[in-house]
Each structure stands twice: as structure tokens, then as C-alpha cells.
Write a protein that holds these residues in place. Sequence first.
Motif, PDB file in Angstrom:
ATOM      1  N   ALA A 190     -31.431 -19.343 -27.965  1.00 47.13           N
ATOM      2  CA  ALA A 190     -30.030 -19.011 -28.281  1.00 47.13           C
ATOM      3  C   ALA A 190     -29.936 -17.543 -28.699  1.00 47.13           C
ATOM      4  CB  ALA A 190     -29.517 -19.928 -29.390  1.00 47.13           C
ATOM      5  N   GLY A 191     -30.896 -17.107 -29.502  1.00 46.03           N
ATOM      6  CA  GLY A 191     -30.905 -15.709 -29.965  1.00 46.03           C
ATOM      7  C   GLY A 191     -31.040 -14.745 -28.795  1.00 46.03           C
ATOM      8  N   ALA A 192     -31.975 -15.081 -27.880  1.00 46.57           N
ATOM      9  CA  ALA A 192     -32.199 -14.194 -26.726  1.00 46.57           C
ATOM     10  C   ALA A 192     -30.944 -14.129 -25.859  1.00 46.57           C
ATOM     11  CB  ALA A 192     -33.393 -14.707 -25.912  1.00 46.57           C
ATOM     12  N   TYR A 226     -26.318 -11.718 -23.323  1.00 44.87           N
ATOM     13  CA  TYR A 226     -25.038 -11.935 -22.639  1.00 44.87           C
ATOM     14  C   TYR A 226     -23.809 -11.750 -23.526  1.00 44.87           C
ATOM     15  CZ  TYR A 226     -28.144 -13.420 -18.994  1.00 44.87           C
ATOM     16  OH  TYR A 226     -29.139 -13.419 -18.064  1.00 44.87           O
ATOM     17  N   LEU A 227     -23.961 -11.921 -24.842  1.00 44.07           N
ATOM     18  CA  LEU A 227     -22.789 -11.738 -25.702  1.00 44.07           C
ATOM     19  C   LEU A 227     -22.740 -10.322 -26.259  1.00 44.07           C
ATOM     20  CD1 LEU A 227     -22.567 -15.092 -27.719  1.00 44.07           C
ATOM     21  CD2 LEU A 227     -21.260 -14.362 -25.710  1.00 44.07           C
ATOM     22  N   PRO A 277     -30.090  -5.860 -23.554  1.00 44.66           N
ATOM     23  CA  PRO A 277     -30.931  -6.538 -22.541  1.00 44.66           C
ATOM     24  C   PRO A 277     -32.298  -6.898 -23.112  1.00 44.66           C
ATOM     25  CG  PRO A 277     -30.854  -4.186 -22.117  1.00 44.66           C
ATOM     26  CD  PRO A 277     -30.003  -4.410 -23.335  1.00 44.66           C
ATOM     27  N   ILE A 278     -32.292  -7.868 -24.016  1.00 40.27           N
ATOM     28  CA  ILE A 278     -33.526  -8.199 -24.738  1.00 40.27           C
ATOM     29  C   ILE A 278     -34.554  -8.876 -23.823  1.00 40.27           C
ATOM     30  CG2 ILE A 278     -32.821 -10.474 -25.557  1.00 40.27           C
ATOM     31  CD1 ILE A 278     -34.015  -9.800 -28.208  1.00 40.27           C
ATOM     32  N   LEU A 279     -34.071  -9.613 -22.815  1.00 41.79           N
ATOM     33  CA  LEU A 279     -34.998 -10.318 -21.920  1.00 41.79           C
ATOM     34  C   LEU A 279     -35.915  -9.335 -21.211  1.00 41.79           C
ATOM     35  CD1 LEU A 279     -32.786 -13.075 -20.254  1.00 41.79           C
ATOM     36  CD2 LEU A 279     -34.609 -13.370 -21.911  1.00 41.79           C
ATOM     37  N   GLY A 326     -29.432  -5.347 -18.176  1.00 41.33           N
ATOM     38  CA  GLY A 326     -27.991  -5.635 -18.204  1.00 41.33           C
ATOM     39  C   GLY A 326     -27.730  -7.121 -18.229  1.00 41.33           C
ATOM     40  N   LYS A 327     -26.782  -7.555 -17.408  1.00 40.45           N
ATOM     41  CA  LYS A 327     -26.442  -8.977 -17.408  1.00 40.45           C
ATOM     42  C   LYS A 327     -27.139  -9.714 -16.269  1.00 40.45           C
ATOM     43  CE  LYS A 327     -22.165  -8.507 -19.873  1.00 40.45           C
ATOM     44  NZ  LYS A 327     -21.717  -9.256 -20.968  1.00 40.45           N
TER      45      LYS A 327
END
Length: 417
Positions: free
Chosen positions: A155-157, A162-163, A167-169, A178-179
Motif C-alpha cells: 500500500a505504501g509503495a 500513484y497517489l 516513482p518509488i518502484l 512515473g506512472k
Amino acid sequence: MLPQRYSLGAIVLHWLIAAALVFQIVFAESLEGPRGPDLFARYQLHKSVGITILLLSVLRLGWRFVAPRPAPVPGPKWAMTLSGLVHFGFYFFMIAAPVTGWIIVSTSKIKVDTLLFGTIPWPHLPVPASWGEPAEFLHHFMPNIAIALLVLHVAGALRHQYLLGTPILARMLPGGQGKAIGALVTAAAIMLGAVVLGNVIDPRGAAQAAKPAAVATTPVAEPALDATPAAAPEGQEAEAEDVATDDEANAEPRNWVVAKGGTLGFSARWNGEPVDGRFARWTANILFSPEALDASKIDVSIDLGSVDTGDGQRDGTLTGSDFFDTGKFAKATYRASKFKALGGSRYRADGTLTLRGVSKSVPLNFTLDITGDKARAKGTATIDRTSFGVGQGDYASTAEIAGPVAVSFDLQATARD
Ligand code: HEM
Ligand code: HEM
């Protein structure tokens, strides 16, 4: 300057461990059911993967101190604290889950040796037996917490990605800027792959496929591992000849040399499922002629340490103190000097089996077909393993491992003279 992304080593370890943990938790569902070869093989895999997770996690923690990590993603204090707690919780779980499993195994009443992936022996921890129960509680309970941590972690990632548009992933996966949805799909695919593997893997099937086809009841065509049913030790041979010459009234029995390739095996039942095994090393002195039954004599010596049931870990248990106890009783012997012709090529021997220090009379039915100098002998006997103390403690119960064990052999021999 701190890097933008995690190092390749950290990324590889993150996903390897994540996949292995998911696999492990899903696969652990199948650790229930009646004790038997099937459950035994599943535990073997569970322990192997679990110890691998432990080793990878230690490596990962070490890596964390050596390789520079990207700076924490800035955010409100609660979010940063929560993220730190989740990561700490994960590291704790990655070490504590396998260690508690290891303690359970090390304090169990029945000591089953751990052989990682069927090859690498793994020691028991020298911990007091009283640690067993709390370890078991923690081992069962912790995966639930880990699943809750995973929900928070993902949920955090996603929240960042996305919110909040950070771009943590991309820090933990190639791509994912980005998204972009690619990184998320990759992460989901890794997790899902682990779930599917955890559900479909059947170590018993794999173990059976790897098992040598040789079971005592099959004909001798295939070569024995390194069977050396060899010539008699000098002393015993001389003794046998004495018996023969003492009994002048009868014809002399012939002296047979067992050819390589003979099988000596057994079939037991564990929770209704057959467990077939064989001994790779045994010797037999055979002095036998249908015309000289009174002077005939057989003397078989079996090296119990050469037992092979197609599963190294199970063989380790069989040679251990609960079963054959080869440390104290390296060999079993079968000696017979009373024979009865049952008609045709069928005979019965009334001999004595000495196993685990216990000697008992065991009748053995066999057929013997002699053509010139060559003979083929096949036979079976049924023994009650409990009367020899094979299977101590919990293994003594015949509810799980049946008492009767069928022993059989199939060999070819050449007359020496
Ligand atoms: C059981 C599964 C997982 C475990 C045990 C796990 C564990 C961890 C740990 C301990 C860290 C902290 C790394 C460090 O700073 O030393 C981390 C970071 C991270 N994980 Fe996971 N993870 C799992 C699954 C996932 C999944 C499914 C995703 C993707 C949705 C994911 C995405 C990330 C990301 C993006 C980071 C970097 C966070 C940051 O940059 O601060 N993880 N993971
Ligand atoms: C990260 C690693 C591990 C995880 C996540 C894990 C997870 C689990 C889970 C969820 C169960 C419960 C299965 C059930 O429903 O009965 C279980 C049982 C068990 N695990 Fe593990 N395990 C891990 C590592 C290990 C290791 C390394 C060992 C031993 C060397 C081990 C030994 C056992 C044993 C003996 C049981 C049965 C306990 C009992 O019911 O008395 N586990 N494990």
C-alpha cells in the motif's frame, strides 16, 4: 551523494527473498496430514527453502550496511515512521521465522536430520528443549504478521507511486518511472509466480522420479550400486567346510559365489504407502545343494549403513538411533542351517536374523533354479520390525509404520567347484 536507486545486489536479494517467503508461506499450508513419506518430503523442502531464506537474509542485511542506499522518501513523519517500522518488521521476520523453525526441529522429540535439498547436511541448534514450545508458537504466529506487513508495504509503495507521484518502484525494480505500470506488473508477476509454485510443487513426485527403480522385487537386470556380494571371509568358509565334512553320510553341498547385480531389499508401509528400499552392500556365504540339505548353510551379512530408499534424508533417519542405529549395530546377519524342500525348486530356510542386537528365528521361503554351475535364487521373508526394536519412541507405533516388513532378495550365483 546517495544513489537514486537500490544497488543491483539489494534489488536481486529483495525479490529473491520476497518470492521465497511467499512461496514458503503458501507451501506451508501443505505441511499437514498423516505422517508418511509424502509429508516427510514436504518438510524436507520447507526446511531447505527456509534455511535458504535465512542465509539470503543475513547476506541482505550485511549488504545493507555495505552498499549505499537511496535516501528515505521524504513525507509526513507518520508515513516515514511506519515505513521504517515495516522494513524493520520484515527484517526481523526474515531472520526469526527460519530461526524459530530451526529451533522446533532441533528440540523435537524425534530428531530428524536436516539435509538441505537432499544434499547438504544441516546441524541442529544446541538449544534447551524448553525453547521448543515458544518457538512453535512464534513460528506459526509470525507469518500472519508478515502478511499484514506486506499489505502495508505494498500500500505504501502504491501510494507513493500513484497517489503522490514519487516513482518509488523504480528504486527497487528496473523501469517503473512515473506512472508506468510495467514495474507493478513485474512485481505482481513475481509474487503470483511464488504463490502458484507454492501450490503446485510436489516434492514427493520429484523425489520419486529421482529414485532408483531398483526395488528388491524387481529382477536383477539392473546393476547394483556397488553391491559386493563377495567371497566368504576365510574363517567362516573354513567353518562351513568343517560342517560339510563332519556329515559324511550326506553328499557335500556346493559352494556358491554370488554374482554382482543381486538385490536385497525390503518393503515397509508408512501410513499405508509403501516405502521400498535396498541395501547396496552385503555379502553371502552359501553352501547349498538340494541333495545335501542337512549340510547346507547360508550366512548373509548386511551393511545397514548402505540402505537406500531413494531419499537421502530418510536413509539418514533409518541409520540413526531410532531405527538401525548403525553407530552401535553396523551389520545385520541371517544364518540358516536348517532347510526343507517344499517341492519343485521351492525351499524353506529356518534361520536366525540378528538385527539391532536382537536375534530371532525367521523362516525364509525361496526358489532355487540350478542350471549346471549357475543358479538363480529368489526369496522373501516377513519380519516384525518392532520385535527387533527398529523404530523407537513415536516410531514404535504401528499405527503409522506397519509392524510387518517384507524382506526379499533376488540373486544369481556360480558354483565355485
Ligand atoms: C514478502 C515480500 C516482501 C518483503 C519481505 C519486502 C521487504 C522489503 C524491505 C525489508 C525493504 C527495505 C529495504 C532497505 O531499505 O533495506 C523493502 C523495500 C522496498 N520494497 Fe519490498 N518487500 C516485499 C515485497 C514487495 C512488493 C510486492 C513490492 C512492490 C509492490 C515491494 C516494493 C518495495 C520497494 C519499492 C522498496 C523500496 C522502498 C524505498 O525505497 O524506501 N516489496 N522491501
Ligand atoms: C522464512 C522461513 C519460514 C517460514 C515463513 C515458515 C512458515 C511456516 C508456517 C506458516 C508453518 C505452519 C504450517 C502449518 O499450517 O502447520 C510452518 C511450520 C513448520 N516449519 Fe516453517 N517456516 C520457515 C522456515 C522454517 C525452517 C528454516 C524450518 C526448519 C529448519 C521450519 C520448520 C517448520 C516446522 C518443523 C513446522 C511444523 C511446526 C509444527 O506444526 O509443529 N520452518 N512454517
